[in-house]
Structure formats: C-alpha cells, structure tokens
Design a protein around this motif. Structure first.
Motif, PDB file in Angstrom:
ATOM      1  N   SER A  48      21.857  20.845   5.543  1.00 25.84           N
ATOM      2  CA  SER A  48      22.289  22.270   6.063  1.00 25.84           C
ATOM      3  C   SER A  48      23.438  22.128   7.054  1.00 25.84           C
ATOM      4  N   ALA A  49      24.102  23.035   7.263  1.00 24.71           N
ATOM      5  CA  ALA A  49      25.054  23.203   8.484  1.00 24.71           C
ATOM      6  C   ALA A  49      24.433  23.853   9.825  1.00 24.71           C
ATOM      7  N   ALA A  50      24.471  22.822  10.635  1.00 22.99           N
ATOM      8  CA  ALA A  50      23.805  23.389  11.966  1.00 22.99           C
ATOM      9  C   ALA A  50      22.532  23.551  11.890  1.00 22.99           C
ATOM     10  N   GLY A  51      21.759  23.368  11.039  1.00 30.91           N
ATOM     11  CA  GLY A  51      20.255  23.677  10.572  1.00 30.91           C
ATOM     12  C   GLY A  51      19.995  25.203   9.976  1.00 30.91           C
ATOM     13  N   ASP A  52      21.268  25.611   9.438  1.00 32.16           N
ATOM     14  CA  ASP A  52      21.214  26.933   8.643  1.00 32.16           C
ATOM     15  C   ASP A  52      20.654  26.790   7.235  1.00 32.16           C
ATOM     16  N   PRO A  53      19.578  27.305   6.867  1.00 32.32           N
ATOM     17  CA  PRO A  53      19.281  26.875   5.609  1.00 32.32           C
ATOM     18  C   PRO A  53      19.760  27.703   4.507  1.00 32.32           C
ATOM     19  N   ALA A  54      20.778  28.599   4.903  1.00 29.85           N
ATOM     20  CA  ALA A  54      21.630  29.193   4.053  1.00 29.85           C
ATOM     21  C   ALA A  54      22.849  28.639   3.813  1.00 29.85           C
ATOM     22  N   LYS A  55      23.277  27.502   4.520  1.00 31.90           N
ATOM     23  CA  LYS A  55      24.682  27.142   4.469  1.00 31.90           C
ATOM     24  C   LYS A  55      24.370  25.627   4.238  1.00 31.90           C
ATOM     25  N   SER A  56      25.019  25.147   3.114  1.00 36.44           N
ATOM     26  CA  SER A  56      25.302  23.759   2.945  1.00 36.44           C
ATOM     27  C   SER A  56      26.190  22.990   3.726  1.00 36.44           C
ATOM     28  N   ASN A  57      26.138  21.799   4.112  1.00 32.95           N
ATOM     29  CA  ASN A  57      27.549  21.181   4.861  1.00 32.95           C
ATOM     30  C   ASN A  57      27.497  19.822   4.002  1.00 32.95           C
ATOM     31  N   GLY A  58      27.293  19.861   2.809  1.00 34.91           N
ATOM     32  CA  GLY A  58      27.282  18.354   2.163  1.00 34.91           C
ATOM     33  C   GLY A  58      26.296  18.022   1.427  1.00 34.91           C
ATOM     34  N   GLY A  59      26.404  16.628   0.858  1.00 39.84           N
ATOM     35  CA  GLY A  59      25.438  16.009   0.310  1.00 39.84           C
ATOM     36  C   GLY A  59      25.764  15.292  -0.877  1.00 39.84           C
ATOM     37  N   GLY A  60      25.030  14.868  -1.760  1.00 45.70           N
ATOM     38  CA  GLY A  60      25.265  14.015  -2.960  1.00 45.70           C
ATOM     39  C   GLY A  60      24.560  14.437  -4.268  1.00 45.70           C
ATOM     40  N   VAL A  61      25.115  13.833  -5.235  1.00 46.06           N
ATOM     41  CA  VAL A  61      24.276  14.298  -6.554  1.00 46.06           C
ATOM     42  C   VAL A  61      24.604  13.002  -7.445  1.00 46.06           C
ATOM     43  N   GLY A  62      23.605  12.796  -8.072  1.00 44.28           N
ATOM     44  CA  GLY A  62      23.427  11.672  -8.898  1.00 44.28           C
ATOM     45  C   GLY A  62      22.624  11.448  -9.993  1.00 44.28           C
ATOM     46  N   VAL A  63      22.558  10.528 -10.684  1.00 43.91           N
ATOM     47  CA  VAL A  63      21.576  10.323 -11.536  1.00 43.91           C
ATOM     48  C   VAL A  63      21.029   8.744 -11.555  1.00 43.91           C
ATOM     49  N   ILE A  64      19.665   8.722 -11.639  1.00 43.40           N
ATOM     50  CA  ILE A  64      18.984   7.518 -11.402  1.00 43.40           C
ATOM     51  C   ILE A  64      18.404   7.291 -12.681  1.00 43.40           C
ATOM     52  N   ARG A  65      18.274   6.060 -13.111  1.00 43.04           N
ATOM     53  CA  ARG A  65      17.613   5.499 -14.153  1.00 43.04           C
ATOM     54  C   ARG A  65      16.226   4.782 -13.690  1.00 43.04           C
ATOM     55  N   GLY A  66      15.113   5.252 -14.268  1.00 45.04           N
ATOM     56  CA  GLY A  66      13.581   4.783 -13.831  1.00 45.04           C
ATOM     57  C   GLY A  66      13.259   5.365 -12.687  1.00 45.04           C
ATOM     58  N   PRO A  67      12.442   4.864 -11.944  1.00 44.63           N
ATOM     59  CA  PRO A  67      11.639   5.427 -10.579  1.00 44.63           C
ATOM     60  C   PRO A  67      12.836   5.670  -9.655  1.00 44.63           C
ATOM     61  N   VAL A  68      12.536   6.656  -8.832  1.00 48.03           N
ATOM     62  CA  VAL A  68      13.290   7.210  -7.702  1.00 48.03           C
ATOM     63  C   VAL A  68      12.574   7.092  -6.462  1.00 48.03           C
ATOM     64  N   ALA A  69      13.017   6.088  -5.740  1.00 45.24           N
ATOM     65  CA  ALA A  69      12.363   5.901  -4.268  1.00 45.24           C
ATOM     66  C   ALA A  69      12.423   7.370  -3.616  1.00 45.24           C
ATOM     67  N   PRO A  70      11.534   7.536  -2.751  1.00 46.93           N
ATOM     68  CA  PRO A  70      11.253   8.560  -1.780  1.00 46.93           C
ATOM     69  C   PRO A  70      12.325   8.425  -0.880  1.00 46.93           C
ATOM     70  N   CYS A  71      12.777   9.689  -0.231  1.00 44.13           N
ATOM     71  CA  CYS A  71      13.873   9.787   0.758  1.00 44.13           C
ATOM     72  C   CYS A  71      13.328   9.208   2.011  1.00 44.13           C
ATOM     73  N   GLU A  72      14.051   8.124   2.684  1.00 42.83           N
ATOM     74  CA  GLU A  72      13.837   7.551   3.755  1.00 42.83           C
ATOM     75  C   GLU A  72      15.103   8.024   4.602  1.00 42.83           C
TER      76      GLU A  72
END
Length: 182
Positions: free
Chosen positions: A146-170
C-alpha cells in the motif's frame, strides 16, 4: 458495476417477480403467514440496503463465461480473498506487504510470463482471470504494497504464477526503480 449497484439490481429483479394483482380473501392463518413473510422480506431489505452502501474490501464475481472478476478496494483480509478465489476455482496466494518491502524470491517454480497472462486489468481497481488458464498444480501469486500505509491505495507489487508449492512470504526490502511513489 459496484457491489451496491449489483445488490440493487438483484433486489429489483426479485421485486419484478412479485405479483401485485388482487386476490380473493385468504383465511386468517394464511394471511398471518403472508404477513410474517412480508415482515421478513422487509427486514432483509432494511439490513441489506445499509450494508450495500458500504464499499467492501474486495468483490469476487463469477461471470457467465466462467471467468472471474476481482475488484480490490482495500488491501486488507488477504486470506478471505484467497478463500473466495478458491471457491471460484482459482488457487491463489495473496500477500499485502508494508510499503518498501516485498517477498523474498524465488517462492517456487515460476511459470514464464510469455506463456501465461494470469490476469487482465479492468478500468479501475480490478482485474479478471480465467480459471482455465491455470494447470492443476499452479497458483496465482499476488504481492501488493500500500502507498504510505494507506490500505485503500496500492503503490505497486507483482503478479505471477507458480507451479507446485508456494513458499511463505519472507519480507525483504523492495528495490524500486525510478521515482519513489510513496
């Protein structure tokens, strides 16, 4: 179409099925039953309309063609969004991370982007996906901050597809190119 508009449209469609023609007099017991049913419907509408005026954090809608439209209004309750997507046939891992951070990569075997377009953007804060685009062992992974900690505004990120298990977010510091958009 907003959640409120969809709810209003459903209520109007339901009201259109009610017959308002006069009918012969009913027995008192039947009239009491009808009165109770009317009170119940009015109570549901009275509760639903105020709730509809609030914007939900997200909406997930199954479209007639089998695709799924997702609208995210606030970056909160990611596990609920994951569950709703799972109900519509899309396995997903949703991570909302603090501004300036991201998830350590790699989180699994990444499906190359030219091979797959996991989501298509809509006008506004939404996208649509087709559950048929995913293999049986593939997961949509969305990381947003989120932008400046505001949960109503996104400030970017990423999207993808993973085959198999997905590791937790570290969490690790994000590297931004260009202008800091905070």
């Amino acid at each position: 179409m907003s959640f409120r508009d969809e709810l209003l449209q459903e209520l109007r469609a339901e009201a259109a099925t009610v017959s308002w023609e006069s009918r012969p007099a009913r027995r008192p017991a039947a009239a009491a039953g009808l009165a109770a049913a009317v009170v119940a419907v009015v109570a549901v509408v009275a509760v639903a309309v105020p709730l509809a005026s609030e914007t939900p954090a997200f909406a997930v809608v199954k479209n007639p063609d089998g695709t799924v439209t997702v609208q995210i209004n606030e970056f909160v309750r990611p596990k609920e969004l994951e569950q709703r997507l799972r109900e519509e046939g899309v396995r997903a891992v949703i991570d909302y991370v603090p501004y300036g951070q991201t998830c350590r990569e790699p989180r699994g075997e990444t499906v190359p982007q030219p091979q797959r377009m996991p989501l298509r953007r809509l006008d506004g804060p939404g996208f649509w996906i087709d559950p048929k685009d995913f293999g049986p062992d593939e997961t949509l992974v969305v990381v947003m901050h989120s932008a400046a900690g505001d949960p109503a505004k996104s400030n970017g990120g990423g999207v993808g597809v993973i085959r198999g298990p997905v590791a937790p977010c570290e969490l690790v510091p994000a590297e931004f190119g260009g202008v800091d958009r905070q």
